[in-house]
Design an enzyme around this catalytic site. Structure first.
Site, PDB file in Angstrom:
ATOM      1  CG  PHE A 238       2.990  33.509  16.529  1.00 48.24           C
ATOM      2  CD1 PHE A 238       2.558  32.866  17.770  1.00 48.24           C
ATOM      3  CD2 PHE A 238       3.557  32.929  15.574  1.00 48.24           C
ATOM      4  CE1 PHE A 238       2.362  31.344  17.836  1.00 48.24           C
ATOM      5  CE2 PHE A 238       3.271  31.376  15.615  1.00 48.24           C
ATOM      6  CZ  PHE A 238       2.788  30.765  16.734  1.00 48.24           C
ATOM      7  CG  ASP A 259      -0.989  37.613  18.868  1.00 45.84           C
ATOM      8  OD1 ASP A 259       0.166  37.833  18.853  1.00 45.84           O
ATOM      9  OD2 ASP A 259      -1.233  37.286  20.249  1.00 45.84           O
ATOM     10  CG  ASN A 285      -3.708  27.583  18.844  1.00 45.24           C
ATOM     11  OD1 ASN A 285      -2.640  27.569  17.911  1.00 45.24           O
ATOM     12  ND2 ASN A 285      -3.789  26.973  19.831  1.00 45.24           N
ATOM     13  CB  CYS A 346      12.669  35.271  20.776  1.00 40.27           C
ATOM     14  SG  CYS A 346      11.113  34.437  21.318  1.00 40.27           S
TER      15      CYS A 346
HETATM   16  N1  SAH Z   1       5.819  39.662  15.982  1.00 40.57           N
HETATM   17  C1  SAH Z   1       5.694  40.366  17.299  1.00 40.57           C
HETATM   18  C2  SAH Z   1       5.912  39.670  18.504  1.00 40.57           C
HETATM   19  C3  SAH Z   1       5.452  38.422  18.754  1.00 40.57           C
HETATM   20  S1  SAH Z   1       5.607  37.641  20.503  1.00 40.57           S
HETATM   21  C4  SAH Z   1       6.085  41.753  17.165  1.00 40.57           C
HETATM   22  O1  SAH Z   1       7.070  41.857  16.354  1.00 40.57           O
HETATM   23  O2  SAH Z   1       5.912  42.617  17.840  1.00 40.57           O
HETATM   24  C5  SAH Z   1       4.414  36.301  20.334  1.00 40.57           C
HETATM   25  C6  SAH Z   1       3.079  36.508  20.348  1.00 40.57           C
HETATM   26  O3  SAH Z   1       2.505  35.174  20.374  1.00 40.57           O
HETATM   27  C7  SAH Z   1       2.340  37.238  21.454  1.00 40.57           C
HETATM   28  O4  SAH Z   1       1.834  38.207  21.069  1.00 40.57           O
HETATM   29  C8  SAH Z   1       1.351  36.098  21.787  1.00 40.57           C
HETATM   30  O5  SAH Z   1       0.134  36.553  22.241  1.00 40.57           O
HETATM   31  C9  SAH Z   1       1.240  35.333  20.855  1.00 40.57           C
HETATM   32  N2  SAH Z   1       0.900  33.958  21.096  1.00 40.57           N
HETATM   33  C10 SAH Z   1       1.392  32.987  21.844  1.00 40.57           C
HETATM   34  N3  SAH Z   1       0.858  31.673  21.746  1.00 40.57           N
HETATM   35  C11 SAH Z   1       0.143  31.764  20.476  1.00 40.57           C
HETATM   36  C12 SAH Z   1      -0.721  30.922  19.783  1.00 40.57           C
HETATM   37  N4  SAH Z   1      -0.737  29.599  20.007  1.00 40.57           N
HETATM   38  N5  SAH Z   1      -1.372  31.270  18.768  1.00 40.57           N
HETATM   39  C13 SAH Z   1      -1.458  32.580  18.467  1.00 40.57           C
HETATM   40  N6  SAH Z   1      -0.538  33.463  19.126  1.00 40.57           N
HETATM   41  C14 SAH Z   1       0.098  33.348  20.154  1.00 40.57           C
END
Ligand code: SAH
Length: 403
Positions: A238, A259, A285, A346
């Site tokens: 993520f 991501d 995913n 979060c």
């Molecule tokens: N770690 C990042 C913030 C993450 S926010 C930082 O510090 O900037 C959460 C992220 O999860 C988003 O970018 C969103 O696109 C991604 N996301 C949401 N569902 C997801 C999934 N099932 N698989 C992969 N990424 C996902």
């Protein structure tokens, strides 16, 4: 709540509309909270949406001044324990106070949150700074009022002299608050893009693209903490625009970011180039990728898990906890002895103890022992008000995986 300056305080006789609240609502305020729910409003007849109101209990005792919403379940958001004679002057003062607080506590960055709603006694207003750009979000009827918006932009302009001020609109919040639709865009100035830096790492920023107000500034101090421990091969799950990955790349031999958002990864890749780093970005995913990688026996020395808020309300708490469990379980399986897990939540609705229990549960299932290196929260430019639990939402555990 800080006391308003003498000039803006008058005795309770001042002529503002009055909202009467129940005993339960009054108790909540006495306990130090700043919200009163609609179910605790006894009478608010004829009060215009977004008004500044006096709040009284059922016996007519004056409890303070608040901003009123006719739409939200949170009908009352307190702004002062006293009567407020000049809301405009108080607004300007609170903005200056919020800026002064950041000057005291924020280091090593030119991107940080300047105003964090209730935590800065400015409920319904969020302002982030990215170098010379300001980005604001209006979340309530009171902050939406044209004179209030004008004062906010004017005071921020005087204090910070930004090249531009942008507004980012959260359509869902505006709908809940029954605010007219509005599109994101620049309120002042022409510049919408810049490069900011935090902890010596540089990032592209575009005020008109991306999620939230653009970057996840609340993780800023956690990035630096994680980078202290991570070594070897790292996986940032993520990763969004690469906040953790770019910090880990300072010390790790190989970093992979994952991501599901292609636009986020495109910016992540530009950020890597900006910092002269080679990072592998994978669009996938996270649940599928972690399962496949864990099944394939892949191993890492550091893994970051920073998923979006799984529990948007108490109702999906169980599903959220299952999601956290699965992610942590797979990650722990792949960590080498001596490896580091940086695991975050979060979701305000998932408490710190529930989150720690989930991680502990995952560790038991995969027969690993964890030592807590750091039990962290949001960066201090996102202040936590001790009597307002809703202001504390981010959990970030840094653990050492032993045998
Ligand atoms: N770690 C990042 C913030 C993450 S926010 C930082 O510090 O900037 C959460 C992220 O999860 C988003 O970018 C969103 O696109 C991604 N996301 C949401 N569902 C997801 C999934 N099932 N698989 C992969 N990424 C996902």
């Amino acid at each position: 709540m800080p006391q308003p300056s003498a000039a803006s305080v008058l005795p309770p006789a001042i002529a503002v509309p009055t909202v009467k609240i129940s005993h339960r609502g009054a108790d909540r305020l006495k306990q130090g909270h700043v919200w009163v729910y609609r179910s605790d409003v006894v009478s608010a007849e004829g009060i215009a949406p977004g008004s500044v109101v006096g709040v009284v209990d059922e016996r007519g005792k004056f409890l303070g001044t608040a901003l009123y919403s006719s739409a939200s379940q949170i009908a009352i958001r307190m702004i002062a324990r006293q009567a407020v004679a000049d809301w405009n002057a108080l607004l300007r003062q609170r903005i200056r106070d919020a800026i002064a607080y950041r000057e005291r506590v924020v280091r090593d960055t030119n991107a940080y949150r300047i105003i964090f709603s209730e935590a800065d006694f400015l409920p319904g207003l969020i302002v982030d700074r990215y170098d010379d750009l300001l980005c604001l979000q209006v979340l309530t009827q009171a902050m939406e009022a044209a004179p209030v918006r004008a004062t906010i932009v004017s005071e921020l302009g005087e204090q910070l002299k930004p090249a531009a001020v942008a507004e980012r609109v959260d359509a869902r919040v505006r709908e809940l608050e029954q605010l007219p639709t509005r599109s994101s865009g620049l309120l002042q100035g022409q510049k919408s893009g810049t490069v900011f830096s935090m902890n010596g790492v540089r990032f592209h920023y575009d005020a008109l693209e991306g999620q939230k107000t653009g970057a996840f500034l609340d993780q800023r101090e956690n990035y630096a903490a994680a980078a202290q421990y991570a070594r070897g091969e790292a996986l940032d799950v993520f990763c969004y625009q690469g906040g953790f990955a770019l910090h880990l790349a300072q010390h790790c031999s190989k970093v992979t970011g994952v991501d599901s958002s292609r636009p986020a990864l495109e910016v992540a890749d530009q950020n890597a180039a900006l910092n002269g780093r080679e990072i592998e970005w994978i669009e996938a995913n996270a649940f599928d990728l972690l399962r496949d990688y864990a099944d394939a026996g892949r191993e890492y020395d550091a893994i970051v898990l920073d998923p979006p808020a799984f529990a948007k309300s108490k109702r999906n708490l169980d599903t959220a906890l299952r999601g956290y469990k699965e992610l942590n379980l797979r990650a722990l399986k792949m960590l080498r002895a001596g490896g580091i897990l940086i695991t975050c939540s979060c979701s305000f609705h998932v408490s710190r103890s529930e989150f720690m229990e989930v991680v502990a549960d995952a560790a038991r299932d995969v027969h690993r022992n964890l030592r807590i290196l750091e039990n962290r929260t949001q960066a201090r430019d996102h202040p936590i008000l001790l009597n307002v639990p809703e202001t504390a939402y981010l959990k970030c555990l840094i653990v050492d995986v032993t045998c």
